[in-house]
Design an enzyme around this catalytic site. Structure first.
Site, mmCIF file in Angstrom:
data_model
loop_
_atom_site.group_PDB
_atom_site.id
_atom_site.type_symbol
_atom_site.label_atom_id
_atom_site.label_comp_id
_atom_site.label_asym_id
_atom_site.label_seq_id
_atom_site.Cartn_x
_atom_site.Cartn_y
_atom_site.Cartn_z
ATOM 1 N N TYR A 51 41.672 33.118 45.519
ATOM 2 C CA TYR A 51 40.589 33.483 44.608
ATOM 3 C C TYR A 51 40.126 32.244 43.877
ATOM 4 O O TYR A 51 40.956 31.458 43.405
ATOM 5 C CB TYR A 51 41.071 34.538 43.604
ATOM 6 C CG TYR A 51 40.020 34.965 42.605
ATOM 7 C CD1 TYR A 51 38.944 35.766 42.999
ATOM 8 C CD2 TYR A 51 40.090 34.583 41.267
ATOM 9 C CE1 TYR A 51 37.977 36.170 42.071
ATOM 10 C CE2 TYR A 51 39.132 34.982 40.341
ATOM 11 C CZ TYR A 51 38.076 35.772 40.748
ATOM 12 O OH TYR A 51 37.129 36.169 39.833
ATOM 13 N N ASP A 84 41.748 23.698 43.991
ATOM 14 C CA ASP A 84 41.501 24.567 42.850
ATOM 15 C C ASP A 84 42.820 24.715 42.095
ATOM 16 O O ASP A 84 43.682 25.508 42.473
ATOM 17 C CB ASP A 84 40.967 25.917 43.323
ATOM 18 C CG ASP A 84 40.696 26.856 42.152
ATOM 19 O OD1 ASP A 84 40.984 26.476 41.000
ATOM 20 O OD2 ASP A 84 40.206 27.977 42.400
ATOM 21 N N LYS A 111 42.206 27.504 32.520
ATOM 22 C CA LYS A 111 43.411 28.078 31.910
ATOM 23 C C LYS A 111 44.117 27.128 30.933
ATOM 24 O O LYS A 111 43.710 27.033 29.783
ATOM 25 C CB LYS A 111 44.352 28.579 33.006
ATOM 26 C CG LYS A 111 43.628 29.653 33.872
ATOM 27 C CD LYS A 111 44.538 30.505 34.701
ATOM 28 C CE LYS A 111 43.794 31.320 35.732
ATOM 29 N NZ LYS A 111 43.652 32.722 35.418
HETATM 30 N N1 PMP Z 1 40.488 29.687 40.461
HETATM 31 C C1 PMP Z 1 41.708 30.210 40.406
HETATM 32 C C2 PMP Z 1 42.799 29.633 41.259
HETATM 33 C C3 PMP Z 1 41.966 31.279 39.549
HETATM 34 O O1 PMP Z 1 43.198 31.812 39.506
HETATM 35 C C4 PMP Z 1 40.918 31.792 38.751
HETATM 36 C C5 PMP Z 1 41.128 32.956 37.791
HETATM 37 N N2 PMP Z 1 42.302 33.613 37.825
HETATM 38 C C6 PMP Z 1 39.667 31.205 38.850
HETATM 39 C C7 PMP Z 1 39.484 30.152 39.704
HETATM 40 C C8 PMP Z 1 38.520 31.697 38.030
HETATM 41 O O2 PMP Z 1 38.711 31.363 36.699
HETATM 42 P P1 PMP Z 1 38.006 32.205 35.545
HETATM 43 O O3 PMP Z 1 38.598 33.556 35.555
HETATM 44 O O4 PMP Z 1 38.301 31.412 34.302
HETATM 45 O O5 PMP Z 1 36.541 32.216 35.844
#
Ligand code: PMP
Length: 437
Positions: A150, A245, A273
């Site tokens: 994701y 990511d 995060k």
């Molecule tokens: N990339 C990863 C690996 C994530 O785990 C997440 C959210 N859990 C995101 C992108 C998206 O981040 P956000 O929810 O702050 O938009």
């Protein structure tokens, strides 16, 4: 049990009834609705250290930690102090501040591949912008992602493959135009052959491969060594970019993220995060020649009213300062997480319930399957019904786990050995009831 409260959920349930009338599913982010585990969600009023308290006064040991950001635990005194100080100076200027420079420098110091960075407001924005940049830099349109990873909810990244060979993107979500989805190729995590096939067929048109270097969003799935090597070599060979990511793994699996932990340098990295210390932040950054394509240095446009927000910068900077001043902290997290995981394994083994526990440092998942979990196809073999029962049994005893099987459990520096012990005791009781199911 652990509860310092009455154990009832009256106020949470009342709030949920009201919430459902004014918000889709009663929530602002879908997994919060407890759809995968049943029951009404708990409404949280307060958090401190490893604990949260709900609106009915029940206390929980929290392994969600806002889905990863709170590596220091809730309301860390230094973070709270930094926020108070900044709030009095102003909450947003939409102009340059010293805090932005300090955080950018701090990130570059920790993650050397991030030579130049741009702050945004969420992980979604970071990955969406990194994809646009990769396309702008290479002049190519295709991107490769992995099933079960994701990367936020931008159109190009809301694509997941069914099992199979090279899959042209099929929108997982309504509202994603097919023409957009077609540009996303989906590969299998930890499958080098499939990645090679994709590059052999489409290599010259591929702008970037985006990957969670430790997958956290199909539950935790560690990368295998040959996969990591292929991730670095194949895009390079074909002139495509590698995007790590690290929204979850950044400052989580080590102070230099997964790239430091595994010794692999991507071209671009996204963070979120932890670098926001619990406030809304994302970052994308990487090699200087690529990042110079971003406006106003270059033609790839991206902007934000609240980007580099002073409160978020202050919380993030303080979090990184605390982390960098405590070099033993990651070993400590690793040790506690190992104890927790062996506890889970032992308890389930004793109860005769097959589980696979995957862990990298302080991120982990208990999969309710006896099979090894190394990609999306093996992750989804888990018994989600058993996970739901486990979740509810743990919640009843004051342990707040992620409300879905395919998510990571997180530990913070505030979780004590006593917390771990209590959690394993709760798991022991839960396992007994699982057996009856
Ligand atoms: N990339 C990863 C690996 C994530 O785990 C997440 C959210 N859990 C995101 C992108 C998206 O981040 P956000 O929810 O702050 O938009």
């Amino acid at each position: 049990g652990l509860f310092r409260g009455k154990g009832d959920k009256m106020k949470s349930s009342e709030l949920f009834q009201r919430a459902k009338k004014v918000m889709p599913g009663g929530v602002n982010s879908p997994v919060r609705a407890f759809g995968a585990v049943g029951g009404d969600p708990v409404f949280i009023k307060r958090g401190f250290g490893s604990r949260v308290w709900d609106e009915d006064g029940n206390e929980y040991i929290d392994y969600v930690l806002s889905w990863g950001p709170l590596i220091l635990g809730h309301s860390h005194p230094a973070v709270v102090e930094a926020l108070k100080r900044q709030a009095e100076l102003g909450t947003s200027f939409g102009a340059c501040t010293e805090l932005e420079v300090l955080l950018a420098e701090k990130i570059r110091e920790a993650v050397p591949s991030m030579e130049v960075v741009r702050m945004v407001n969420s992980g979604t924005e970071a990955t969406m912008s990194a994809i646009r940049l990769a396309r702008g830099y290479t002049g190519r349109n295709l991107i490769v992602k992995f099933a079960g990873c994701y990367h936020g909810h931008s159109d190009s990244l809301l694509i997941r493959a069914g099992s199979g060979l090279i899959t042209y993107g099929i929108p997982d979500s309504g509202g994603v135009p097919e023409d957009t989805a077609r540009l996303t190729l989906v590969a299998r995590y930890n499958d080098v052959d499939m990645l090679e096939e994709i590059f052999e067929e489409k290599g010259p048109d591929i702008a970037a491969v985006i990957v969670e270097p430790v997958a956290g969003n199909m539950g935790v799935v560690p990368p295998e060594e040959d996969f990591l090597r292929a991730l670095r070599e194949l895009p390079r060979k074909y002139g495509a970019l590698l995007i790590f990511d690290e929204v979850i793994t950044g400052f989580r699996v080590s102070y230099s993220g997964a790239q430091g932990y595994y010794g692999i340098e991507p071209d671009l990295t996204t963070l979120g995060k932890i670098i926001g210390g619990g406030l809304p932040v994302g970052v994308y950054g990487g090699r200087e020649d690529i990042m110079r394509c971003v406006s106003p240095d270059g033609p790839v446009y991206q902007a934000g009213t609240l980007s580099g927000n002073p409160l978020a910068m202050a919380a993030g900077l303080t979090t990184l300062e605390v982390l960098s001043k405590n070099p033993g902290l990651y070993d400590e997290l690793d040790r506690r997480a190992e104890r927790l995981c062996s506890g889970f394994k032992e308890v389930m083994e004793d109860a005769g319930i097959p589980v696979t526990v995957n862990r990298v440092c302080s991120m982990m998942t208990v999969f309710f399957t006896g099979e090894k979990v190394r990609n999306y196809d093996t992750a989804v073999k888990s018994d989600t019904r058993l996970y739901a029962v486990f979740f509810r049994e743990m919640l009843k005893q004051g342990v707040y786990l992620p409300p879905a099987q395919f998510e990571a459990f997180f530990l913070s520096a505030a979780h004590s050995d006593e917390d771990i012990k209590k959690t394993i005791e709760a798991a022991w009781n839960a396992a007994k009831n699982l057996k009856k199911n």
